[in-house]
Design a protein around this motif. Structure first.
Motif, PDB file in Angstrom:
ATOM      1  N   VAL A 216       4.255  27.133  -4.560  1.00  0.00           N
ATOM      2  CA  VAL A 216       3.993  27.909  -3.348  1.00  0.00           C
ATOM      3  C   VAL A 216       5.196  27.926  -2.423  1.00  0.00           C
ATOM      4  CG1 VAL A 216       2.551  28.037  -1.276  1.00  0.00           C
ATOM      5  CG2 VAL A 216       1.508  27.548  -3.498  1.00  0.00           C
ATOM      6  N   GLY A 217       5.951  26.832  -2.392  1.00  0.00           N
ATOM      7  CA  GLY A 217       7.055  26.742  -1.456  1.00  0.00           C
ATOM      8  C   GLY A 217       6.620  26.119  -0.145  1.00  0.00           C
ATOM      9  N   ILE A 218       7.542  26.082   0.830  1.00  0.00           N
ATOM     10  CA  ILE A 218       7.273  25.415   2.097  1.00  0.00           C
ATOM     11  C   ILE A 218       6.235  26.179   2.909  1.00  0.00           C
ATOM     12  CG2 ILE A 218       8.255  24.716   4.307  1.00  0.00           C
ATOM     13  CD1 ILE A 218      10.797  24.035   2.923  1.00  0.00           C
ATOM     14  N   ASN A 219       5.280  25.427   3.426  1.00  0.00           N
ATOM     15  CA  ASN A 219       4.201  25.934   4.263  1.00  0.00           C
ATOM     16  C   ASN A 219       4.421  25.400   5.683  1.00  0.00           C
ATOM     17  OD1 ASN A 219       1.420  25.267   5.520  1.00  0.00           O
ATOM     18  ND2 ASN A 219       0.874  26.747   3.928  1.00  0.00           N
ATOM     19  N   PRO A 220       3.996  26.111   6.741  1.00  0.00           N
ATOM     20  CA  PRO A 220       4.157  25.578   8.099  1.00  0.00           C
ATOM     21  C   PRO A 220       3.579  24.176   8.271  1.00  0.00           C
ATOM     22  CG  PRO A 220       3.541  27.883   8.201  1.00  0.00           C
ATOM     23  CD  PRO A 220       3.486  27.504   6.754  1.00  0.00           C
ATOM     24  N   ASP A 221       2.448  23.899   7.612  1.00  0.00           N
ATOM     25  CA  ASP A 221       1.883  22.546   7.697  1.00  0.00           C
ATOM     26  C   ASP A 221       2.814  21.517   7.066  1.00  0.00           C
ATOM     27  OD1 ASP A 221      -0.458  22.505   9.194  1.00  0.00           O
ATOM     28  OD2 ASP A 221      -1.666  23.298   7.558  1.00  0.00           O
ATOM     29  N   ASP A 222       3.506  21.909   5.991  1.00  0.00           N
ATOM     30  CA  ASP A 222       4.470  20.998   5.370  1.00  0.00           C
ATOM     31  C   ASP A 222       5.523  20.567   6.388  1.00  0.00           C
ATOM     32  OD1 ASP A 222       3.256  21.112   2.855  1.00  0.00           O
ATOM     33  OD2 ASP A 222       4.437  22.863   2.255  1.00  0.00           O
ATOM     34  N   ARG A 223       6.014  21.521   7.173  1.00  0.00           N
ATOM     35  CA  ARG A 223       7.051  21.207   8.163  1.00  0.00           C
ATOM     36  C   ARG A 223       6.523  20.243   9.222  1.00  0.00           C
ATOM     37  NH1 ARG A 223      11.307  24.889   7.645  1.00  0.00           N
ATOM     38  NH2 ARG A 223      10.812  26.749   6.406  1.00  0.00           N
ATOM     39  N   MET A 224       5.284  20.485   9.671  1.00  0.00           N
ATOM     40  CA  MET A 224       4.714  19.638  10.715  1.00  0.00           C
ATOM     41  C   MET A 224       4.404  18.231  10.189  1.00  0.00           C
ATOM     42  SD  MET A 224       2.225  22.441  12.576  1.00  0.00           S
ATOM     43  CE  MET A 224       1.851  21.374  13.969  1.00  0.00           C
TER      44      MET A 224
ATOM     45  N   LYS B  35      15.350  21.167   1.588  1.00  0.00           N
ATOM     46  CA  LYS B  35      16.113  20.261   2.441  1.00  0.00           C
ATOM     47  C   LYS B  35      15.783  20.468   3.915  1.00  0.00           C
ATOM     48  CE  LYS B  35      19.879  19.824  -0.877  1.00  0.00           C
ATOM     49  NZ  LYS B  35      21.321  20.049  -1.152  1.00  0.00           N
ATOM     50  N   ALA B  36      15.161  21.628   4.224  1.00  0.00           N
ATOM     51  CA  ALA B  36      14.781  21.907   5.613  1.00  0.00           C
ATOM     52  C   ALA B  36      13.748  20.915   6.127  1.00  0.00           C
ATOM     53  CB  ALA B  36      14.241  23.335   5.727  1.00  0.00           C
ATOM     54  N   LEU B  37      13.062  20.220   5.215  1.00  0.00           N
ATOM     55  CA  LEU B  37      12.069  19.227   5.636  1.00  0.00           C
ATOM     56  C   LEU B  37      12.724  17.920   6.077  1.00  0.00           C
ATOM     57  CD1 LEU B  37       9.323  19.723   2.869  1.00  0.00           C
ATOM     58  CD2 LEU B  37       9.344  20.636   5.203  1.00  0.00           C
TER      59      LEU B  37
ATOM     60  N   LYS C  96       0.830  -1.204   0.000  1.00  0.00           N
ATOM     61  CA  LYS C  96       0.000   0.000   0.000  1.00  0.00           C
ATOM     62  C   LYS C  96       0.866   1.257   0.000  1.00  0.00           C
ATOM     63  CE  LYS C  96      -4.133  -1.902   2.197  1.00  0.00           C
ATOM     64  NZ  LYS C  96      -5.146  -1.724   3.263  1.00  0.00           N
ATOM     65  N   ILE C  97       0.384   2.248  -0.744  1.00  0.00           N
ATOM     66  CA  ILE C  97       1.050   3.546  -0.862  1.00  0.00           C
ATOM     67  C   ILE C  97       0.064   4.608  -0.411  1.00  0.00           C
ATOM     68  CG2 ILE C  97       2.142   5.175  -2.446  1.00  0.00           C
ATOM     69  CD1 ILE C  97       2.434   2.671  -4.365  1.00  0.00           C
ATOM     70  N   ALA C  98       0.443   5.450   0.539  1.00  0.00           N
ATOM     71  CA  ALA C  98      -0.424   6.540   0.999  1.00  0.00           C
ATOM     72  C   ALA C  98       0.062   7.854   0.414  1.00  0.00           C
ATOM     73  CB  ALA C  98      -0.424   6.616   2.522  1.00  0.00           C
ATOM     74  N   ILE C  99      -0.875   8.634  -0.131  1.00  0.00           N
ATOM     75  CA  ILE C  99      -0.568   9.985  -0.604  1.00  0.00           C
ATOM     76  C   ILE C  99      -1.001  10.957   0.492  1.00  0.00           C
ATOM     77  CG2 ILE C  99      -0.921  11.711  -2.403  1.00  0.00           C
ATOM     78  CD1 ILE C  99      -1.742   9.466  -4.290  1.00  0.00           C
ATOM     79  N   VAL C 100      -0.043  11.704   1.032  1.00  0.00           N
ATOM     80  CA  VAL C 100      -0.291  12.574   2.176  1.00  0.00           C
ATOM     81  C   VAL C 100       0.213  13.977   1.868  1.00  0.00           C
ATOM     82  CG1 VAL C 100       0.247  12.959   4.623  1.00  0.00           C
ATOM     83  CG2 VAL C 100      -0.111  10.631   3.780  1.00  0.00           C
ATOM     84  N   GLY C 101      -0.481  14.975   2.400  1.00  0.00           N
ATOM     85  CA  GLY C 101      -0.049  16.362   2.237  1.00  0.00           C
ATOM     86  C   GLY C 101      -1.137  17.304   2.706  1.00  0.00           C
ATOM     87  N   ARG C 102      -0.810  18.580   2.773  1.00  0.00           N
ATOM     88  CA  ARG C 102      -1.811  19.568   3.170  1.00  0.00           C
ATOM     89  C   ARG C 102      -2.802  19.774   2.026  1.00  0.00           C
ATOM     90  NH1 ARG C 102      -0.613  24.306   0.707  1.00  0.00           N
ATOM     91  NH2 ARG C 102       1.524  24.588  -0.058  1.00  0.00           N
ATOM     92  N   ALA C 103      -3.772  20.641   2.233  1.00  0.00           N
ATOM     93  CA  ALA C 103      -4.808  20.876   1.221  1.00  0.00           C
ATOM     94  C   ALA C 103      -4.234  21.572  -0.015  1.00  0.00           C
ATOM     95  CB  ALA C 103      -5.930  21.725   1.816  1.00  0.00           C
TER      96      ALA C 103
END
Length: 455
Positions: free
Chosen positions: A94-102, A136-138, A4-11
């Motif tokens: 868009v670039g990195i979003n705070p939700d991306d970091r979390m 790379k900050a992620l 199984k492969i999960a696709i995850v990310g913010r909206a």
């Protein structure tokens, strides 16, 4: 069995677009695997004759207070926990979003294999941006740049996903091992169809039973083959009445006509057809008519040359002589592999199921866009596209695969009229595809379409 492969990310990063791309474009539109429709958005992704299950998740808000947002996050957590690999989707534009970091922090804690995917990278500048240091900050390396809406680099992404699943010892599963393969045995009367089927199902290592309430009649046969690693492979074999000349069948009517009409109606809905030929007989007009029906269907086909035990004075070259004879009679059907059997003695009957698996997997074979682009460039150098109608010379802009089962390839031609390209060039490309990539036993559909584009 199926990884199984999960696709995850913010909206709004394109998760559902990628999900649809993996299941729709360049993939089978429907799954042959039972039980794939789930409450959550799940579906099967086919790649090179193998399958993995993809789970789509809602846009994750890591600081969610609203109950609905919390439910979405909980569903994403469940998907992460049960999957074998995570595609973490971010928006390159868009670039990195705070939700991306979390989300990245949560995924690193999961210890699951993760591929950071930078979506919406539909220009060279955005693809270069994916390599920028900010990502790379992620803590997950540089994003794998794709454009899910256009399908750019999605094939390359799948190659990487498949490699990581194999490394994690959860490799994608061959389609033939998880799907119930529907197999039709077809041919003219008295060639040994029922005897062949009896020889196959009579082997003690198989579990067999009648199948009720099928499309045809209640005497189709389910074969379950135990596998070394556990579980079983399932086949439904459909025996058919011998097909005689339709003019005579219609004249006689009755049960024979009803049986033939059911066979023809069912043919488009089976996965593999076994065409049984009497090796002692001629390939006449009726055999050619059946072969024409098979080539026009979307069914994979293999040929069983039966009654091989009755061929007198066989030598080491006898099989090759018969192969040349068949190729001379039906050259357009040369893609169908041939097995020499004796249904009466059981000779080589054990090879039939192996070949059924092979041609079934070939139906799901996929060639990624970069490989097809390189292939097209070589083919154009080898044989320039020839003009058919119109005054302009045909210019081919793109060549890619649009579907499987059977494989479908689309050729995009510059201009307004598709008939500028001679039909023989499509046949040339099909023959070259088979020479390089196989596609044994399966028909290939070639399509051409036009596109207005500035040079």
């Amino acid at each position: 069995m199926i990884p199984k492969i999960a696709i995850v990310g913010r909206a709004n990063v394109g998760k559902s677009t990628l999900f649809n791309r993996l299941l729709g474009a360049n993939k089978a539109l429907t799954s042959p695997i039972p039980g794939t429709t789930r409450d959550r958005a799940e579906g099967d992704c086919f790649w090179n004759g193998t399958v993995a299950r993809v789970i789509d998740t809602g846009g994750v808000n890591m600081k969610a207070i609203d109950p609905f947002d919390r439910d979405i996050r909980e569903q994403a957590e469940l998907a992460i926990n049960e999957c074998d690999l995570v595609l973490f989707l971010v928006d390159i534009k868009v670039g990195i979003n705070p939700d991306d970091r979390m989300i990245a922090k949560r995924l690193r804690q999961s210890k699951k294999p993760i591929i950071l995917v930078g979506n919406k990278a539909d220009t060279p500048a955005l693809r270069r941006a994916a390599e920028a240091g900010e990502w790379k900050a992620l803590g997950l390396g540089a994003p794998f740049a794709i454009a899910a809406h256009q399908g750019q680099a999605v094939g390359d992404l799948l190659e990487d996903v498949w490699k990581k699943l194999k490394k994690a010892k959860r490799p994608p599963v061959p389609v033939s091992e998880v799907a119930t393969t529907r197999v039709m045995v077809i041919g003219t009367p008295n060639v040994g169809k029922s005897t062949l089927l009896n020889a196959i199902v009579g082997q003690k290592r198989f579990i067999t039973s009648p199948v009720a309430h099928t499309t045809r009649e209640p005497n189709d046969t389910l074969i379950e083959v135990p596998m070394k690693e556990g579980g079983t492979k399932r086949y439904i074999f459909v025996d058919t009445a011998g097909i005689r000349k339709m003019a005579g069948v219609k004249k006689r009517g009755g049960m024979e006509l009803a049986g033939v009409m059911k066979t023809l109606k069912l043919l488009p809905h089976v996965d593999v057809a076994i065409l049984v030929l009497d090796v002692l007989g001629e390939i006449g007009n009726q055999e050619k008519k059946i072969i024409e029906l098979l080539s026009e269907s979307n069914t994979a086909t293999l040929i069983v040359a039966n009654k091989w035990d009755l061929v007198p004075h066989k030598t080491t070259t006898t099989q090759n002589e018969y192969l040349r004879h068949v190729a001379g009679k039906i050259p357009f059907f040369a893609y169908a592999p041939i097995i020499f059997t004796s249904a009466m003695t059981g000779q080589h009957v054990q090879k039939v199921l192996d070949m059924v698996d092979h041609v079934q997997n070939e139906r799901y074979k996929q060639i990624d866009e970069d490989t097809l682009t390189e292939f097209l460039h070589r083919m154009i150098k080898k044989h320039l596209p020839s003009r058919h109608k119109g005054v302009s010379h045909p210019v081919i802009l793109k060549f890619h695969q649009t579907a499987v089962a059977p494989p479908v390839f689309a050729l995009t031609i510059k201009g307004k009229r598709a008939d500028v390209l001679h039909p023989s060039y499509l046949r040339f490309l099909e023959n070259q595809l088979r020479e390089e990539f196989g596609f044994d036993g399966t028909p290939i559909r070639m399509r051409s379409r036009t596109e207005l584009r500035k040079t």
